[in-house]
Design a protein around this motif. Structure first.
Motif, PDB file in Angstrom:
ATOM      1  N   UNK A 125     -37.920 -15.230 -41.464  1.00 50.09           N
ATOM      2  CA  UNK A 125     -37.459 -14.681 -40.458  1.00 50.09           C
ATOM      3  C   UNK A 125     -35.917 -14.350 -40.588  1.00 50.09           C
ATOM      4  N   UNK A 126     -35.193 -15.480 -41.203  1.00 42.97           N
ATOM      5  CA  UNK A 126     -33.718 -15.440 -41.145  1.00 42.97           C
ATOM      6  C   UNK A 126     -33.267 -14.430 -42.603  1.00 42.97           C
ATOM      7  N   UNK A 127     -34.370 -14.253 -43.554  1.00 41.99           N
ATOM      8  CA  UNK A 127     -34.203 -13.195 -44.334  1.00 41.99           C
ATOM      9  C   UNK A 127     -33.923 -11.835 -43.892  1.00 41.99           C
ATOM     10  N   UNK A 128     -34.693 -11.749 -42.764  1.00 43.00           N
ATOM     11  CA  UNK A 128     -34.713 -10.401 -42.020  1.00 43.00           C
ATOM     12  C   UNK A 128     -33.590 -10.290 -41.301  1.00 43.00           C
ATOM     13  N   UNK A 129     -33.150 -11.162 -40.264  1.00 42.56           N
ATOM     14  CA  UNK A 129     -32.059 -11.191 -39.363  1.00 42.56           C
ATOM     15  C   UNK A 129     -30.753 -11.199 -40.171  1.00 42.56           C
ATOM     16  N   UNK A 130     -30.632 -11.984 -41.187  1.00 37.92           N
ATOM     17  CA  UNK A 130     -29.559 -11.922 -41.974  1.00 37.92           C
ATOM     18  C   UNK A 130     -29.199 -10.520 -42.608  1.00 37.92           C
ATOM     19  N   UNK A 131     -30.167  -9.856 -42.878  1.00 39.97           N
ATOM     20  CA  UNK A 131     -29.963  -8.453 -43.613  1.00 39.97           C
ATOM     21  C   UNK A 131     -29.704  -7.573 -42.377  1.00 39.97           C
ATOM     22  N   UNK A 132     -30.431  -7.595 -41.183  1.00 39.78           N
ATOM     23  CA  UNK A 132     -30.012  -6.782 -40.218  1.00 39.78           C
ATOM     24  C   UNK A 132     -28.700  -6.880 -39.612  1.00 39.78           C
ATOM     25  N   UNK A 133     -28.198  -8.255 -39.482  1.00 39.63           N
ATOM     26  CA  UNK A 133     -26.680  -8.435 -39.149  1.00 39.63           C
ATOM     27  C   UNK A 133     -25.649  -8.011 -39.917  1.00 39.63           C
ATOM     28  N   UNK A 134     -26.088  -8.390 -41.372  1.00 36.80           N
ATOM     29  CA  UNK A 134     -25.102  -7.879 -42.366  1.00 36.80           C
ATOM     30  C   UNK A 134     -24.980  -6.287 -42.362  1.00 36.80           C
ATOM     31  N   UNK A 135     -26.137  -5.637 -42.207  1.00 36.00           N
ATOM     32  CA  UNK A 135     -26.234  -4.324 -42.569  1.00 36.00           C
ATOM     33  C   UNK A 135     -25.450  -3.675 -41.483  1.00 36.00           C
ATOM     34  N   UNK A 136     -25.304  -4.188 -40.195  1.00 42.31           N
ATOM     35  CA  UNK A 136     -24.703  -3.421 -38.910  1.00 42.31           C
ATOM     36  C   UNK A 136     -23.368  -4.197 -38.869  1.00 42.31           C
ATOM     37  N   UNK A 137     -22.995  -5.167 -39.452  1.00 42.20           N
ATOM     38  CA  UNK A 137     -21.796  -5.937 -39.129  1.00 42.20           C
ATOM     39  C   UNK A 137     -21.666  -6.574 -37.807  1.00 42.20           C
ATOM     40  N   UNK A 138     -22.944  -7.112 -37.691  1.00 43.19           N
ATOM     41  CA  UNK A 138     -23.045  -7.971 -36.135  1.00 43.19           C
ATOM     42  C   UNK A 138     -22.220  -8.983 -36.188  1.00 43.19           C
ATOM     43  N   UNK A 139     -21.464  -9.139 -34.868  1.00 46.83           N
ATOM     44  CA  UNK A 139     -20.588 -10.189 -34.764  1.00 46.83           C
ATOM     45  C   UNK A 139     -20.946 -11.226 -33.738  1.00 46.83           C
ATOM     46  N   UNK A 140     -20.866 -12.680 -34.053  1.00 45.92           N
ATOM     47  CA  UNK A 140     -21.270 -13.728 -33.294  1.00 45.92           C
ATOM     48  C   UNK A 140     -20.236 -13.893 -32.042  1.00 45.92           C
ATOM     49  N   UNK A 141     -20.865 -14.314 -31.010  1.00 46.45           N
ATOM     50  CA  UNK A 141     -19.922 -14.758 -29.824  1.00 46.45           C
ATOM     51  C   UNK A 141     -18.971 -15.665 -30.237  1.00 46.45           C
ATOM     52  N   UNK A 142     -17.799 -15.482 -29.886  1.00 47.19           N
ATOM     53  CA  UNK A 142     -16.762 -16.454 -30.079  1.00 47.19           C
ATOM     54  C   UNK A 142     -16.816 -17.954 -29.760  1.00 47.19           C
ATOM     55  N   UNK A 143     -17.545 -17.830 -28.725  1.00 46.60           N
ATOM     56  CA  UNK A 143     -17.793 -19.316 -28.070  1.00 46.60           C
ATOM     57  C   UNK A 143     -18.424 -20.290 -29.165  1.00 46.60           C
ATOM     58  N   UNK A 144     -19.306 -20.011 -30.132  1.00 44.89           N
ATOM     59  CA  UNK A 144     -19.910 -20.887 -30.776  1.00 44.89           C
ATOM     60  C   UNK A 144     -19.225 -21.767 -31.807  1.00 44.89           C
ATOM     61  N   UNK A 145     -17.821 -21.115 -32.178  1.00 43.56           N
ATOM     62  CA  UNK A 145     -16.785 -21.642 -33.251  1.00 43.56           C
ATOM     63  C   UNK A 145     -16.639 -23.050 -32.876  1.00 43.56           C
ATOM     64  N   UNK A 146     -16.229 -23.456 -31.539  1.00 40.72           N
ATOM     65  CA  UNK A 146     -15.456 -24.738 -31.216  1.00 40.72           C
ATOM     66  C   UNK A 146     -16.663 -25.846 -30.529  1.00 40.72           C
TER      67      UNK A 146
END
Lengths: 194, 194, 194, 194, 194, 194
Positions: free
Chosen positions: A169-190
């Motif tokens: 599953x993550x081999x799929x979603x990693x590639x979708x995210x990288x292909x479209x430059x998907x950005x994570x919510x800033x809240x995650x970082x801290x």
């Protein structure tokens, strides 16, 4: 100030505003807000085609929260190790935060992002991640000995199926995210840093 | 609880206790405590052979803090991008914290650890990291066009020398750290997260 | 006629003429002339910034000639095997000549440049080079078993530290040399060929 | 003393003694002795099956010395660059000596063994070696633009055919040599060094 | 309609018409027509230089049909596994058809093209293909243990020589075919599919 | 006789017999029989956990047959090119047959399995497969220029999203299939060969 791009994805997808979404999706997003403090950007991205959003979230929820011999933390550990191997920014941020949360160990999230081989893991966890990373990097080279190594540390054949599916599953979603430059919510970082 | 191993390195090096060290080294470590809140484990590791500690720290200080057309933040950015390419746990933790500190941007540290290509960088920064990562991954393939790409965004030939040396330095220390399983001080993890 | 470029590096570094150098550096270069028959180009290149030249040579001399359980030949063998893996022209020429000199065996220099796996080596030498090349090519994949393999053929933990540092050093200088297209002194080529 | 193994190959092939060979092969070997000062070990190795020796040498002589728009030096340059990419000890030694001989430039042999990208070459030579090394390392990725790059520096389509065949030939013999640990005659090492 | 290019190669080689060929070649091509139902395009391509055609076909016939401890099917299996590793379209098509023909098993041809590791093979066949693919992908890394693994399943040293030569041959012809975009005869595709 | 293993997967999953399945699944499998002449083994494999089967098939049907600017053939072409890059036996067999069926061109299926770069494709098809294979092999290296290359040949941003999702999906299912050694139905092999 942030070096992280401001968009959800680099594509013009015509993502609907929240109040334009069907009622059931609005409710689902409200629950996200409540439980996670945000609606993950991946869900907003898929919301431009509701039939895809529906099938994606069903499949995601089934694999990550459904019946399995793997704990939820173990599934998140696979998510981060695979995403690190593929260097997917979105998934390392989002699931690194989940590992910190479930484990209560901020260093575990960092170790899985940076190099899981440097972590102090149980034999079971090490074997699980070795298999998940091998099917990520050289899936064509998997042989029976790789499956047997999992059985040798106590995984059942059903568990092996689940490891393969979560890593897949993550081999799929990693590639979708990288292909479209998907950005994570800033809240995650801290989140859960200490 | 931490998944990070407890040792400084996986080797028995006979690292001396602090009060067994020569006075000048004790003073140097006191300054570290004062400025950084800790003595970085890399210094403790090298302290088993004082002549190496001396030459290593001189070289390190010269490259990271000496005269250069590169800012200190730029040098740390190179450190993290190179260490991410080599998946060195120690250096990603220690220099990721330095990037968060110098830049005041917690996402920049994460982006450089996870995939610098996903970051919103200036042309200058992007060219600098592309070069640093290329000499890390395929040093044999560097040609004049790669140097020219740096000149084209405003770097002088002296700057190119410095980029090469800083990137080179982390290609060394990444390998030493990974070879001996050097572990970073736990204090780094929570620093400058928001 | 030579297919080797004529420059010391491809950069305009403003390298000072020999008589413009500080007296202590002039003396150091005189000693090089006497012992080696030349001043190695790497020293000329670093001489454009004397503080770097100083810290680079200290570190170099410490690792290659300082106290260690490794012989000088062994350290040069590591230098060549690492430089071959990184395909660094400068270091293969300069340290290939050193291996031919120390060993009195012209084929050993060639074997390490071309493929160390084809050489007839002692168990100790083979294990040492396998480790040096593994930390060069896949540093992230080093695990305890790799260190144990060195102990199994008689290396102490201090020796392992030294192998890691020497191999690390050439991973740095290979990249600096390739990044700036540093050219070796022509004198090396014909030395110790029979 | 030599670190080079003493055998012709690591296999027990039942290589006949010279006076057991058919007369025409004995004569061929005598010519080798006269012209090269030795019988190359590759010929001795193939002599255990005379039909193979015959077809191998015909093919070799056709490609390396037959009619072609490529000079003999150019064909040897391809041989060394390909053999360096494949890290074949036998072929780098034997054909590195040939390049030093034909070119009268000892550095050219070294540059092609160590990293042809560091050499000062004509546009034509550079394009030829780039193509030869690309079909060695990523043959599946060759596209029309790669052939056009050769035409652009003056190669005819017949020349491209010959480059492909010479590069192909060493991709074969490199692998045969490495597979059976074939060792080059010691005479090559000191030839044409200055 | 076919997505396969119409040319024999992408080069202008001045391939002679059939009736312009020397009589002995015309006869050879007639035999091909009779036995195979076509003249393989590789022969037409080489026919632009008859001395090359002659030495290529002699060598090919010697290795594939000459005296050997390997069966003809085994030699074709090596051809396909190597050609799959190099992703050579021509050779996968032509020799995939030969495997289907010799074995009477259409799935075997497909398995060797797609991933030989997924096939149910004898220990002998598996060891043979593992060796052939290793010398294809990492010839520099072959060591004595790799040869011993072949002896352990019953191959003689002469057999190992033959495996190396057959695998080597396709590493050559794969690269020639890819370099010039050689296209297989369309007749191969439908042969022996059930 | 077939070299293809006889099992559905190498795991003991407790796959229920057809008449033990819930009625709606039995009906779904009947439809498969009718339309495809078989129940694809991937569906049988997932049927050991019905909630997974349900979410997997919904997601699969949505991506492959749902609303999209990509034709069904284009989606199958992506499936095969990705599966070839990952060398997944199951998916190359099953989707190679689908490409032969939809396109009516048996060579197209072969070309995509063996090396899509050798095929004669439209600009649009070539760009689509280049992107799909790049996100398969180096997802971390995707940059804006890669997305722009798709827009330049006429794809909309929504189409890019779909290419990413279809390519992503096979990166998942390739890994699941290889991880568990899933075997394709034998019926696929002979379909649409001429």
């Amino acid at each position: 100030m942030s070096a992280q791009p401001k968009h959800i994805t680099a594509l013009e997808l015509g993502i609907p505003k929240r109040d334009e979404l069907p009622e059931n999706i609005q409710k689902y997003f409200d629950i996200c807000d409540e439980k996670l403090g945000m609606v993950p950007n991946v869900l907003k991205a898929y919301s431009h085609r509701l039939t895809q959003l529906d099938s994606f979230t069903r499949f995601y929820n089934e694999l990550m929260f459904g019946e399995s011999g793997l704990t939820k933390l173990e599934r998140e550990m696979i998510a981060v190790a695979v995403s690190s191997s593929n260097r997917c920014y979105y998934c390392q941020v989002a699931h690194g935060a989940a590992v910190r949360d479930y484990s209560g160990d901020p260093t575990l999230g960092e170790l899985l992002v940076m190099n899981y081989r440097a972590a102090e893991l149980s034999e079971r966890e090490r074997a699980m991640l070795d298999f998940a990373v091998k099917i990520t990097e050289t899936p064509h080279a998997i042989v029976e000995a790789d499956r047997q190594a999992l059985r040798d540390v106590g995984f059942s054949d059903l568990d092996i199926w689940d490891i393969a599916n979560v890593a897949g599953f993550y081999n799929m979603s990693n590639r979708v995210a990288s292909a479209v430059d998907m950005q994570p919510n800033l809240e995650y970082h801290a989140q859960n840093r200490s």
